[in-house]
Design an enzyme around this catalytic site. Structure first.
Site, PDB file in Angstrom:
ATOM      1  CG  ASP A 175      19.981   4.380 -43.593  1.00 19.13           C
ATOM      2  OD1 ASP A 175      20.249   4.284 -42.382  1.00 19.13           O
ATOM      3  OD2 ASP A 175      19.520   3.438 -44.258  1.00 19.13           O
ATOM      4  CD  GLU A 218      15.080   5.968 -45.980  1.00 18.20           C
ATOM      5  OE1 GLU A 218      14.755   4.858 -45.551  1.00 18.20           O
ATOM      6  OE2 GLU A 218      14.554   6.493 -46.982  1.00 18.20           O
TER       7      GLU A 218
END
Length: 305
Positions: A175, A218
């Site tokens: 991420d 994300e």
């Protein structure tokens, strides 16, 4: 046997070599148009490829209506033909059942039992991405890579195939570090650009057989078929470096007016390999997630495994 199945690749690279080392500027593919794996793509890059339920065939389809060796695809020059191999439920091209070898044309619909494919004469991701069915089933609109549903289906399929073939399977789970700060500081338009551009940068690093997608927010996953932990770690490090040294140009408006800034974005990565005691693909995913957490808790911008 070709190991290429579902592919995320640079569409600009259309100069390829077939299995005999002959230079070619195009290759064909089949795209699944039915079932839970709608959108899965099979590159036709061998002179002869068998479609069926057997785990050792080139185009493996896990569906009871498909015979173990259902049909064969033959590539000869610029011609691609398909022939039924005496299957139980038959091979149908554009609603016509065929027994003899048939030359495939761009856009042909192929039905094997209950499974439907669409044939593409040229393996151009740009062309396929314009297909509404393919996009709806597989593509994340914000990043133009595979979506969570497609990742989950692919992981289940690759997990089962790795178990059957005794080949390694690994996952990269990453991420974007401090991504909330990007949105809070520069706005959501800037955040959207970072998400999309970061996916594009990583796409340039992963291999043709890897399956890259956005898992949510994300968070991103790369499924690595036929890849052991050592090779997965090496690839993860290349992915990490590709983003660490990539300059993101963001246009922002503030008290100083409109201006362009250079943003540096790092990522934290967890890597895991399928182990003999794992019985569910979620275990492989959860192991990578735990390693990602280690990266985040020990300084970020690193690979843990």
């Amino acid at each position: 046997m070709s190991e290429e199945k579902t592919v995320i690749s640079n569409t600009s690279d259309l100069t390829l070599f077939n299995n005999k080392g002959v230079r070619t500027k195009r290759r064909s593919c089949l795209v699944l148009y039915s079932g839970s794996e709608t959108g899965k793509r099979f590159i036709l890059d061998n002179d002869l490829m068998v479609i069926g339920r057997n785990p050792d065939v080139e185009v493996h389809i896990d569906d009871s209506s498909v015979s173990r060796r259902h049909a064969e695809i033959v590539l000869s020059g610029d011609t691609v033909t398909i022939a039924d191999l005496g299957s139980s439920n038959g091979t149908v091209i554009n609603d016509v059942k065929v027994d003899a070898s048939v030359v495939l044309k761009d856009g042909d619909l192929i039905r094997l039992g209950k499974v439907i494919f669409k044939f593409y004469e040229h393996e151009s991701l740009d062309a396929i991405l314009h297909d509404k069915i393919y996009r709806m089933a597989t593509v994340d609109a914000g990043t133009e890579i595979f979506n969570k549903q497609y990742l989950n289906e692919s992981l289940r399929s690759e997990f089962k195939l790795a178990r059957l073939t005794k080949k390694p399977l690994s996952i990269i789970y990453y991420d974007l570090d401090f991504f909330k700060k990007v949105n809070d500081t520069y706005g959501h338009n800037a955040g959207d650009l970072v998400l999309k551009e970061s996916a594009s940068v990583v796409k340039g690093v992963v291999r043709k057989e890897d399956i890259q997608g956005r898992f949510g927010g994300e968070e991103f996953i790369i499924i690595l078929p036929n890849t052991d932990l050592k090779k997965a770690i090496e690839l993860a490090e290349r992915v990490r470096q590709s983003l660490e040294f990539h300059p993101f140009k963001l246009e922002i408006s503030d008290a100083h007016g409109k201006r362009t800034i250079t943003h540096k974005q790092t990522i934290s990565i967890g890597v895991s390999q399928l182990q003999s005691d794992m019985t569910d693909p979620k275990e492989l995913l959860e192991t990578a997630d735990k390693k990602l957490y280690v990266s985040k808790q020990t300084g970020r911008n690193k690979v843990s495994y």
